[in-house]
Design a protein around this motif. Structure first.
Motif, PDB file in Angstrom:
ATOM      1  N   PRO A  25       0.484  -1.282   0.188  1.00 34.63           N
ATOM      2  CA  PRO A  25      -0.242  -0.336   0.167  1.00 34.63           C
ATOM      3  C   PRO A  25       1.147   0.960   0.158  1.00 34.63           C
ATOM      4  O   PRO A  25       0.391   2.393   0.006  1.00 34.63           O
ATOM      5  CB  PRO A  25      -1.427   0.207   1.266  1.00 34.63           C
ATOM      6  CG  PRO A  25      -0.009  -0.919   2.498  1.00 34.63           C
ATOM      7  CD  PRO A  25       0.394  -1.685   1.106  1.00 34.63           C
ATOM      8  N   PRO A 144      -2.140  -1.908   4.927  1.00 32.75           N
ATOM      9  CA  PRO A 144      -3.019  -0.847   4.641  1.00 32.75           C
ATOM     10  C   PRO A 144      -3.902  -0.067   5.610  1.00 32.75           C
ATOM     11  O   PRO A 144      -3.954   1.262   5.319  1.00 32.75           O
ATOM     12  CB  PRO A 144      -3.654  -0.833   3.690  1.00 32.75           C
ATOM     13  CG  PRO A 144      -3.722  -2.476   4.288  1.00 32.75           C
ATOM     14  CD  PRO A 144      -3.185  -3.332   4.321  1.00 32.75           C
ATOM     15  N   LEU A 145      -4.289  -0.703   7.113  1.00 31.55           N
ATOM     16  CA  LEU A 145      -5.190   0.182   7.593  1.00 31.55           C
ATOM     17  C   LEU A 145      -4.462   1.097   8.699  1.00 31.55           C
ATOM     18  O   LEU A 145      -4.505   2.042   8.870  1.00 31.55           O
ATOM     19  CB  LEU A 145      -6.249  -0.890   8.695  1.00 31.55           C
ATOM     20  CG  LEU A 145      -7.489  -1.517   7.695  1.00 31.55           C
ATOM     21  CD1 LEU A 145      -7.426  -2.644   8.553  1.00 31.55           C
ATOM     22  CD2 LEU A 145      -7.940  -0.637   6.652  1.00 31.55           C
ATOM     23  N   LEU A 148      -1.766   3.241   6.019  1.00 31.70           N
ATOM     24  CA  LEU A 148      -1.779   4.241   5.263  1.00 31.70           C
ATOM     25  C   LEU A 148      -2.364   5.707   6.132  1.00 31.70           C
ATOM     26  O   LEU A 148      -1.954   6.644   6.039  1.00 31.70           O
ATOM     27  CB  LEU A 148      -3.200   4.921   4.606  1.00 31.70           C
ATOM     28  CG  LEU A 148      -2.654   3.722   3.203  1.00 31.70           C
ATOM     29  CD1 LEU A 148      -4.342   3.121   2.767  1.00 31.70           C
ATOM     30  CD2 LEU A 148      -1.973   4.489   2.103  1.00 31.70           C
ATOM     31  N   PRO A 149      -2.675   5.327   7.676  1.00 35.99           N
ATOM     32  CA  PRO A 149      -3.001   6.967   8.233  1.00 35.99           C
ATOM     33  C   PRO A 149      -1.720   6.957   9.076  1.00 35.99           C
ATOM     34  O   PRO A 149      -2.091   8.386   9.008  1.00 35.99           O
ATOM     35  CB  PRO A 149      -3.616   6.211   9.409  1.00 35.99           C
ATOM     36  CG  PRO A 149      -4.467   4.872   8.716  1.00 35.99           C
ATOM     37  CD  PRO A 149      -4.167   4.535   8.049  1.00 35.99           C
ATOM     38  N   LEU A 152       0.012   9.344   5.656  1.00 40.86           N
ATOM     39  CA  LEU A 152      -0.254   9.919   5.114  1.00 40.86           C
ATOM     40  C   LEU A 152      -0.238  11.259   6.646  1.00 40.86           C
ATOM     41  O   LEU A 152      -0.056  12.959   6.253  1.00 40.86           O
ATOM     42  CB  LEU A 152      -2.078  10.366   4.875  1.00 40.86           C
ATOM     43  CG  LEU A 152      -2.119   9.328   3.820  1.00 40.86           C
ATOM     44  CD1 LEU A 152      -3.801   9.115   3.435  1.00 40.86           C
ATOM     45  CD2 LEU A 152      -1.311  10.200   2.668  1.00 40.86           C
ATOM     46  N   SER A 227      -8.623   5.932  -7.129  1.00 38.22           N
ATOM     47  CA  SER A 227      -7.940   5.949  -5.623  1.00 38.22           C
ATOM     48  C   SER A 227      -7.300   5.071  -4.578  1.00 38.22           C
ATOM     49  O   SER A 227      -7.248   3.743  -4.532  1.00 38.22           O
ATOM     50  CB  SER A 227      -8.753   6.440  -5.347  1.00 38.22           C
ATOM     51  OG  SER A 227      -9.232   6.208  -3.937  1.00 38.22           O
ATOM     52  N   VAL A 228      -5.737   5.732  -4.649  1.00 38.89           N
ATOM     53  CA  VAL A 228      -4.318   4.927  -3.493  1.00 38.89           C
ATOM     54  C   VAL A 228      -5.759   4.273  -2.343  1.00 38.89           C
ATOM     55  O   VAL A 228      -6.092   3.147  -1.824  1.00 38.89           O
ATOM     56  CB  VAL A 228      -3.943   5.677  -3.292  1.00 38.89           C
ATOM     57  CG1 VAL A 228      -2.846   4.901  -2.378  1.00 38.89           C
ATOM     58  CG2 VAL A 228      -2.921   6.252  -4.137  1.00 38.89           C
ATOM     59  N   GLU A 229      -6.963   5.257  -2.031  1.00 37.99           N
ATOM     60  CA  GLU A 229      -7.391   4.988  -0.805  1.00 37.99           C
ATOM     61  C   GLU A 229      -8.325   3.421  -1.072  1.00 37.99           C
ATOM     62  O   GLU A 229      -8.847   2.627  -0.535  1.00 37.99           O
ATOM     63  CB  GLU A 229      -7.954   6.077  -0.755  1.00 37.99           C
ATOM     64  CG  GLU A 229      -7.039   7.465   0.505  1.00 37.99           C
ATOM     65  CD  GLU A 229      -6.525   7.650  -0.385  1.00 37.99           C
ATOM     66  OE1 GLU A 229      -5.813   8.469   0.118  1.00 37.99           O
ATOM     67  OE2 GLU A 229      -6.902   7.703  -2.159  1.00 37.99           O
ATOM     68  N   GLU A 230      -8.799   3.240  -2.093  1.00 37.55           N
ATOM     69  CA  GLU A 230     -10.387   2.629  -2.608  1.00 37.55           C
ATOM     70  C   GLU A 230      -9.480   1.390  -2.898  1.00 37.55           C
ATOM     71  O   GLU A 230      -9.146   0.138  -2.859  1.00 37.55           O
ATOM     72  CB  GLU A 230     -10.624   2.980  -3.721  1.00 37.55           C
ATOM     73  CG  GLU A 230     -11.884   2.647  -4.194  1.00 37.55           C
ATOM     74  CD  GLU A 230     -12.702   2.652  -5.577  1.00 37.55           C
ATOM     75  OE1 GLU A 230     -13.785   2.415  -6.303  1.00 37.55           O
ATOM     76  OE2 GLU A 230     -12.899   3.697  -6.049  1.00 37.55           O
ATOM     77  N   SER A 232      -6.595   0.560  -1.815  1.00 36.07           N
ATOM     78  CA  SER A 232      -6.509  -0.634  -0.150  1.00 36.07           C
ATOM     79  C   SER A 232      -7.189  -0.932   0.223  1.00 36.07           C
ATOM     80  O   SER A 232      -7.371  -1.999   0.753  1.00 36.07           O
ATOM     81  CB  SER A 232      -5.607   0.679   0.613  1.00 36.07           C
ATOM     82  OG  SER A 232      -4.553   1.330   0.072  1.00 36.07           O
ATOM     83  N   LEU A 233      -8.666  -0.594   0.322  1.00 33.28           N
ATOM     84  CA  LEU A 233      -9.624  -1.152   0.541  1.00 33.28           C
ATOM     85  C   LEU A 233     -10.199  -2.446   0.137  1.00 33.28           C
ATOM     86  O   LEU A 233     -10.304  -3.605   0.637  1.00 33.28           O
ATOM     87  CB  LEU A 233     -10.808   0.111   0.446  1.00 33.28           C
ATOM     88  CG  LEU A 233     -10.928   0.951   0.794  1.00 33.28           C
ATOM     89  CD1 LEU A 233     -12.318   1.962   0.558  1.00 33.28           C
ATOM     90  CD2 LEU A 233     -11.211   0.407   2.807  1.00 33.28           C
TER      91      LEU A 233
END
Length: 365
Positions: A25, A144-145, A148-149, A152, A227-230, A232-233
Motif C-alpha cells: 500500500p 494498509p489500515l 496509510l493513516p 499520510l 484512488s490509492v485509498e479505494e 487499499s480497501l
C-alpha cells in the motif's frame, strides 16, 4: 496452555505479515519519493524474500535442535527491530538493505512455529494450523489500515516503527507468558526426503503467484483509475475474506486431505483470471477465500510427511522452495507490467497456479 501458545504464535505470524505486507500500500508513495519503476518496486519485496527463503531449513533445524520457543522469540524481536530501522532509510538502497535484514529474522519464524503446532495438536493439526495461518490474511489486511493513516500524517517510514512496537510486545509475551517445550533435540536431523521435491516445486509456483499478486494488486486497481485509498480497501477485502479461507482450509484438510489442495489451487487460478479480464472488485472477496485457503492446506500436508526428528527441517524446506518463488515473483511480474501492461502481465498468475496444480495431480497419480 496449548491454546495460549497457539494464540500468541498466531499473533506473531500476523505481525510477521503486517511488516512484510506494509510495503504494497505504500508503493505509490515510495515510487514518487525515490523515482523508481515497477521492477524496482517489486524488488522491495524480493529483497526481503531471498534471505527469508535461505534461512528456512536452518530455522527448522535450529528449532528442532535447540528449542523452538528460543528461535521464535529471537525471530519476533529481531524482525521488529530490523523493521524499525526503516526510519533511517534515506535512499532506495537503504530501504532494500533494511528489508533484507528484516527478511532474515522473519524467516526464522514459520518452520519452528508450524512444527511446534503440528506436534502439540497431533491429529487436529489442520484446524490448529488453519487458525495460525490467518496470519497472512489478517496481517495483509491490517497492513494498509495501519500504514496509510500513519504514512499520510507522519510519513511512510513511521508506519514501520508503529508496527515494530506492537510486534515487540508479542515477542515479550511469548518469552515471559507462555510455557512450552524448549528441550534440545539431540537426534534432530536436517534430512529432506526425495519425494518432497515435487511439492517444493509446486510451492515455488504457488508463492511466486501469491506474492506477486499481493505486491501489485493495489497498483493494479490504481492503474485502472481507482484512488490509492479505494485500491487499499480492495486489498484489505482480499485479506479479510482470506480469514474465512484460512480457517476453512485447515478444517477442510482434516476432512479431505490432499484433495482440498487441488480444489483451492484450481479455483484460485480461475478467479484471478476472472479478476484480470473483468477488473471487477466484486471478485476480490471471493478470490480471497480460496487464495488464502491454500496455505494451511499445504502446511498440514507437509507436516504429514515429516517425522519428529526432521519436522522443522521438512517444514522449512517446502517453505524455502516456496519463498524462492516468492523472491522472483514480484520482480518478474514488475518486469512484465513494465513491458506489457497490467492486464497482459497478470495472466501469468493463473498460469503459475495451474502449473502447481498439474504437479500435484501428477504426483497423486
Amino acid at each position: 496452555m496449548r491454546r495460549r501458545l497457539l494464540i500468541v504464535l498466531s499473533l506473531g505470524w500476523i505481525f510477521n505479515y503486517v511488516h512484510r505486507m506494509i510495503v504494497p500500500p505504500l508503493i505509490p508513495l515510495i515510487k514518487v519519493e525515490f523515482g523508481i519503476n515497477n521492477a524496482q518496486a517489486g524488488l522491495l519485496m524480493t529483497s526481503l524474500l531471498l534471505p527469508y527463503a535461505l534461512i528456512q531449513v536452518p530455522a527448522g533445524y535450529l528449532g528442532d535442535r535447540f528449542g523452538r520457543k528460543r528461535v521464535l522469540v529471537m525471530s519476533i524481536l529481531g524482525y521488529s527491530l530490523s523493521s524499525a530501522l526503516m526510519l533511517f532509510g534515506r535512499n532506495y538502497w537503504h530501504v532494500i538493505g533494511f528489508r533484507a535484514l528484516y527478511g532474515l529474522f522473519a524467516g526464522l519464524y514459520y518452520a519452528p512455529a508450524t512444527a511446534l503446532i503440528s506436534e502439540v495438536y497431533g491429529r487436529k493439526k489442520g484446524s490448529a494450523l488453519g487458525l495460525f495461518m490467518v496470519g497472512p490474511p489478517v496481517g495483509s489486511g491490517l497492513a494498509p489500515l495501519i500504514a496509510l493513516p500513519v504514512a499520510l500524517s507522519l510519513g511512510w517510514r513511521w508506519a514501520f516503527v508503529v508496527t515494530s512496537i506492537a510486534s515487540a510486545l508479542i515477542g515479550l509475551a511469548l518469552l515471559f507468558g507462555v510455557r512450552c517445550d524448549t528441550k534440545r533435540g539431540e537426534k534432530a536431523k536436517a534430512t529432506i526426503p526425495r519425494h518432497l521435491l515435487p511439492l517444493g516445486v509446486a510451492n515455488f509456483a504457488i508463492l511466486a503467484a501469491f506474492f506477486a499478486t499481493l505486491t501489485f494488486l493495489p497498483d493494479f486497481f490504481v492503474s485502472m483509475g481507482r484512488s490509492v485509498e479505494e485500491a487499499s480497501l480492495y486489498f484489505s477485502a482480499l485479506s479479510i475474506a482470506g480469514i474465512a479461507g484460512s480457517l476453512g482450509g485447515g478444517a477442510l484438510y482434516d476432512r479431505l486431505g490432499r484433495k482440498s489442495t487441488e480444489m483451492a489451487i484450481g479455483l484460485t487460478a480461475l478467479l484471478i483470471l476472472l479478476l484480470t479480464v473483468s477488473t471487477l472488485p466484486q471478485v476480490v472477496p471471493i478470490l480471497g477465500v480460496f487464495f488464502y485457503a491454500i496455505g494451511p492446506i499445504v502446511t498440514a500436508y507437509t507436516a504429514e510427511l515429516a517425522t519428529d526428528e526432521n519436522r522443522g527441517s521438512v517444514m522449512g524446506f517446502v517453505n524455502m522452495a516456496g519463498f524462492f518463488g516468492a523472491t522472483v515473483g514480484p520482480y518478474s511480474l514488475g518486469l512484465l507490467i513494465d513491458a506489457f501492461g497490467y492486464k497482459m502481465a497478470f495472466l501469468a498468475l493463473p498460469a503459475l497456479y495451474l502449473l502447481a496444480l498439474g504437479i500435484i495431480m501428477k504426483e497423486k497419480r
